[in-house]
Design an enzyme around this catalytic site. Sequence first.
Site, PDB file in Angstrom:
ATOM      1  N   ASP A 145       0.835  -1.207   0.000  1.00 57.41           N
ATOM      2  CA  ASP A 145       0.000   0.000   0.000  1.00 57.41           C
ATOM      3  C   ASP A 145       0.870   1.259   0.000  1.00 57.41           C
ATOM      4  O   ASP A 145       1.712   1.436   0.869  1.00 57.41           O
ATOM      5  CB  ASP A 145      -0.894  -0.008   1.247  1.00 57.41           C
ATOM      6  CG  ASP A 145      -1.775   1.225   1.340  1.00 57.41           C
ATOM      7  OD1 ASP A 145      -2.842   1.238   0.708  1.00 57.41           O
ATOM      8  OD2 ASP A 145      -1.390   2.189   2.048  1.00 57.41           O
TER       9      ASP A 145
ATOM     10  N   LYS B  80      -3.039   6.007  -3.747  1.00 51.98           N
ATOM     11  CA  LYS B  80      -4.130   6.933  -3.410  1.00 51.98           C
ATOM     12  C   LYS B  80      -3.943   8.267  -4.126  1.00 51.98           C
ATOM     13  O   LYS B  80      -2.826   8.788  -4.193  1.00 51.98           O
ATOM     14  CB  LYS B  80      -4.177   7.174  -1.892  1.00 51.98           C
ATOM     15  CG  LYS B  80      -4.242   5.898  -1.080  1.00 51.98           C
ATOM     16  CD  LYS B  80      -4.180   6.147   0.409  1.00 51.98           C
ATOM     17  CE  LYS B  80      -3.864   4.867   1.149  1.00 51.98           C
ATOM     18  NZ  LYS B  80      -2.435   4.489   1.047  1.00 51.98           N
TER      19      LYS B  80
ATOM     20  N   HIS C 265      -7.664   9.803  -1.237  1.00 52.45           N
ATOM     21  CA  HIS C 265      -6.961   9.707   0.047  1.00 52.45           C
ATOM     22  C   HIS C 265      -7.743  10.301   1.215  1.00 52.45           C
ATOM     23  O   HIS C 265      -7.640   9.840   2.354  1.00 52.45           O
ATOM     24  CB  HIS C 265      -5.579  10.386  -0.058  1.00 52.45           C
ATOM     25  CG  HIS C 265      -4.577   9.842   0.910  1.00 52.45           C
ATOM     26  ND1 HIS C 265      -3.223   9.914   0.700  1.00 52.45           N
ATOM     27  CD2 HIS C 265      -4.713   9.215   2.096  1.00 52.45           C
ATOM     28  CE1 HIS C 265      -2.569   9.356   1.717  1.00 52.45           C
ATOM     29  NE2 HIS C 265      -3.463   8.929   2.579  1.00 52.45           N
TER      30      HIS C 265
END
Length: 285
Positions: free
Chosen positions: A47, A77, A110
Amino acid sequence: MTILDETYTLSNGVEIPKLGLGTWFIDDDKAAAAVRAAVEIGYRNIDTAQAYGNERGVGEGVRTAGVPRDALFVSTKLAAEIKDYDQAVDAIDGSLEKLGTEYIDLMLIHSPQPWDDFRGGDYAKGNREAWRALEEAHQAGKIRAIGVSNFQQQDLENILPGATVVPHVNQLLVHAGNTPSELLDYCDSKQILVEAYSPIAHGAILDNAEVQAMADKYGVSVPQLCIRYTLQLGTVSLPKTANPEHMRSNAEVDFEISSDDMDTLRGLSDVDYGEHSAFPVYSGK
């Protein structure tokens, strides 16, 4: 079979590993080595985010990790400040370019607000525009699944009526001491999988005597107890570390927390994030 082999299935049928590696605070020039170390240990879920400034390094790690690209699940993101369709389109392509991969497994908005106005003004229209850009990239095959992060129920309700895709994921601050039960239930009702970031409360929970005593009872470390807690909530757990020893121990969570102890952990509150309270997500807004 360990937790590293287990997956959840998103509402569109895409599988996501239950335990991932968070890369916040890992410098770009150290990210590739961290990713390679994690993959060697068995991690398949990585991630990152535009805001972390390490997409290039994470992408290098993914490409040089020695496993096929389709064996890895890579998330990034869209920067929280992007609340405009054209900017979002450019930024999605920018992430693909930085990562150096043909597709992204999961991309999230995000935050519903820019960081300097977290939980502040009205960005409803901008979030709908950013979402439309993600939907189109998903439709085009650039992204396998799309979602949001730090979205409250009202933020989700803003984008859902006009959406062609219900967010597959909502990545939230979830840990013992901060369990947003109502929001977790709401996401579950919409088939939105929750990912728990900072499952160890950015380290703040390590000083909690009650949690330490419970960890001792199970013969595990506090981080292991906290990661297991988020997994038993039914979330993806994303502890962040560049330390291979921590990566290894974070994955040693093959034990079961009793329902009574789960209730105790769910009821904890008031974690002091100390110096990290300066970050919007820990500010209590």
